[in-house]
Design a protein around this motif. Sequence first.
Motif, PDB file in Angstrom:
ATOM      1  N   VAL A  84       3.210   7.996  -0.538  1.00 42.58           N
ATOM      2  CA  VAL A  84       2.125   7.746  -1.486  1.00 42.58           C
ATOM      3  C   VAL A  84       0.801   8.211  -0.907  1.00 42.58           C
ATOM      4  O   VAL A  84       0.000   8.850  -1.594  1.00 42.58           O
ATOM      5  CB  VAL A  84       2.078   6.263  -1.917  1.00 42.58           C
ATOM      6  N   ARG A  85       0.565   7.942   0.363  1.00 43.21           N
ATOM      7  CA  ARG A  85      -0.659   8.408   1.023  1.00 43.21           C
ATOM      8  C   ARG A  85      -0.743   9.937   0.957  1.00 43.21           C
ATOM      9  O   ARG A  85      -1.785  10.502   0.613  1.00 43.21           O
ATOM     10  CB  ARG A  85      -0.724   7.955   2.479  1.00 43.21           C
ATOM     11  N   HIS A 154       7.366  -0.393 -11.750  1.00 42.60           N
ATOM     12  CA  HIS A 154       6.723   0.323 -12.861  1.00 42.60           C
ATOM     13  C   HIS A 154       5.227  -0.016 -12.941  1.00 42.60           C
ATOM     14  O   HIS A 154       4.389   0.890 -13.106  1.00 42.60           O
ATOM     15  CB  HIS A 154       7.413   0.006 -14.181  1.00 42.60           C
ATOM     16  N   THR A 155       4.894  -1.285 -12.816  1.00 40.82           N
ATOM     17  CA  THR A 155       3.490  -1.696 -12.877  1.00 40.82           C
ATOM     18  C   THR A 155       2.712  -1.122 -11.695  1.00 40.82           C
ATOM     19  O   THR A 155       1.591  -0.630 -11.858  1.00 40.82           O
ATOM     20  CB  THR A 155       3.375  -3.228 -12.909  1.00 40.82           C
ATOM     21  N   LEU A 156       3.310  -1.164 -10.533  1.00 40.90           N
ATOM     22  CA  LEU A 156       2.668  -0.611  -9.341  1.00 40.90           C
ATOM     23  C   LEU A 156       2.482   0.909  -9.489  1.00 40.90           C
ATOM     24  O   LEU A 156       1.415   1.448  -9.164  1.00 40.90           O
ATOM     25  CB  LEU A 156       3.512  -0.939  -8.105  1.00 40.90           C
ATOM     26  N   ALA A 157       3.473   1.589 -10.026  1.00 42.74           N
ATOM     27  CA  ALA A 157       3.362   3.030 -10.260  1.00 42.74           C
ATOM     28  C   ALA A 157       2.261   3.320 -11.278  1.00 42.74           C
ATOM     29  O   ALA A 157       1.477   4.266 -11.106  1.00 42.74           O
ATOM     30  CB  ALA A 157       4.699   3.589 -10.743  1.00 42.74           C
ATOM     31  N   PHE A 163      -5.250   4.762 -10.672  1.00 38.12           N
ATOM     32  CA  PHE A 163      -6.147   4.924  -9.524  1.00 38.12           C
ATOM     33  C   PHE A 163      -6.373   6.407  -9.224  1.00 38.12           C
ATOM     34  O   PHE A 163      -7.507   6.843  -9.009  1.00 38.12           O
ATOM     35  CB  PHE A 163      -5.567   4.211  -8.293  1.00 38.12           C
ATOM     36  N   LEU A 164      -5.292   7.182  -9.227  1.00 37.49           N
ATOM     37  CA  LEU A 164      -5.409   8.607  -8.938  1.00 37.49           C
ATOM     38  C   LEU A 164      -6.300   9.305  -9.964  1.00 37.49           C
ATOM     39  O   LEU A 164      -7.134  10.139  -9.592  1.00 37.49           O
ATOM     40  CB  LEU A 164      -4.028   9.264  -8.900  1.00 37.49           C
ATOM     41  N   ASN A 165      -6.166   8.954 -11.230  1.00 37.02           N
ATOM     42  CA  ASN A 165      -7.029   9.551 -12.254  1.00 37.02           C
ATOM     43  C   ASN A 165      -8.498   9.289 -11.949  1.00 37.02           C
ATOM     44  O   ASN A 165      -9.329  10.194 -12.026  1.00 37.02           O
ATOM     45  CB  ASN A 165      -6.686   9.011 -13.642  1.00 37.02           C
ATOM     46  N   GLY A 166      -8.825   8.056 -11.618  1.00 38.26           N
ATOM     47  CA  GLY A 166     -10.207   7.717 -11.268  1.00 38.26           C
ATOM     48  C   GLY A 166     -10.670   8.437 -10.016  1.00 38.26           C
ATOM     49  O   GLY A 166     -11.810   8.918  -9.933  1.00 38.26           O
ATOM     50  N   VAL A 186      -7.408   1.623   0.593  1.00 42.31           N
ATOM     51  CA  VAL A 186      -7.573   0.412  -0.217  1.00 42.31           C
ATOM     52  C   VAL A 186      -6.465   0.335  -1.262  1.00 42.31           C
ATOM     53  O   VAL A 186      -5.848  -0.718  -1.455  1.00 42.31           O
ATOM     54  CB  VAL A 186      -8.973   0.380  -0.899  1.00 42.31           C
ATOM     55  N   ALA A 187      -6.174   1.445  -1.923  1.00 43.05           N
ATOM     56  CA  ALA A 187      -5.119   1.443  -2.943  1.00 43.05           C
ATOM     57  C   ALA A 187      -3.759   1.125  -2.338  1.00 43.05           C
ATOM     58  O   ALA A 187      -2.939   0.441  -2.953  1.00 43.05           O
ATOM     59  CB  ALA A 187      -5.073   2.801  -3.642  1.00 43.05           C
ATOM     60  N   LEU A 188      -3.525   1.571  -1.110  1.00 39.83           N
ATOM     61  CA  LEU A 188      -2.241   1.311  -0.459  1.00 39.83           C
ATOM     62  C   LEU A 188      -2.035  -0.168  -0.162  1.00 39.83           C
ATOM     63  O   LEU A 188      -0.896  -0.603   0.023  1.00 39.83           O
ATOM     64  CB  LEU A 188      -2.102   2.154   0.807  1.00 39.83           C
ATOM     65  N   THR A 189      -3.105  -0.953  -0.114  1.00 42.80           N
ATOM     66  CA  THR A 189      -2.934  -2.398   0.096  1.00 42.80           C
ATOM     67  C   THR A 189      -2.187  -3.043  -1.066  1.00 42.80           C
ATOM     68  O   THR A 189      -1.648  -4.136  -0.920  1.00 42.80           O
ATOM     69  CB  THR A 189      -4.286  -3.123   0.328  1.00 42.80           C
ATOM     70  N   ALA A 190      -2.139  -2.371  -2.211  1.00 44.77           N
ATOM     71  CA  ALA A 190      -1.372  -2.895  -3.344  1.00 44.77           C
ATOM     72  C   ALA A 190       0.118  -2.919  -3.035  1.00 44.77           C
ATOM     73  O   ALA A 190       0.890  -3.626  -3.689  1.00 44.77           O
ATOM     74  CB  ALA A 190      -1.626  -2.044  -4.590  1.00 44.77           C
TER      75      ALA A 190
END
Length: 192
Positions: A84-85, A154-157, A163-166, A186-190
């Motif tokens: 993901v990173r 699915h929710t995490l994806a 997040f990527l769009n932003g 920060v997003a990876l903390t999800a």
Amino acid sequence: MARTRAFDTEAAVSRAMDLFWTRGYEATSVRDLTQHLGIGQGSLYAAFGDKDGLYRAALEHYRSTLAAAALRDLAEGADVRAAVRALLTERVRIAVGQGGRGCLAVNAVCERLPEDTATRRTVRDMQDASREALTELLRAARERGEIAARHDPHTLASFLVTFLNGLLVSAKITPDARALEPLVDVALTALD
């Protein structure tokens, strides 16, 4: 007798994609396209119908090349966090390139919607493919114990795609990977 097309349409679509990506749909005229592609206006219309047809072809080319490559790279990642990173940081790297031209798909949405339903469909298909690939990656990671069982893949994806769009819009405003990459952490903390 019909004239034989004297140019490589695939190369023309690739070059048009770069021009639309850099300048946007509205700021790119048919004249700009014919000059950039080195073809006549009649050839453009014969091959693509009109500017809109060439734009659709450029979006499809983006989807089948850069977007598809990102999904292949994601599928090859073994560790979920590293995969993901890598996906997010590579997209940032591409988006900040050439002075911060962003992502062609996100640019298309920002410029052409809500009126252009064909663009909406194309970009939605790209995002659905990203979401599905991330969902499968996260589902497998949850089964391996790499992410907590409480997470819905699915929710995490969906969160990661949003997040990527932003992040890609931000890359146009601040075309500096060093400023944007910490946001990936920060997003990876999800995933915790």
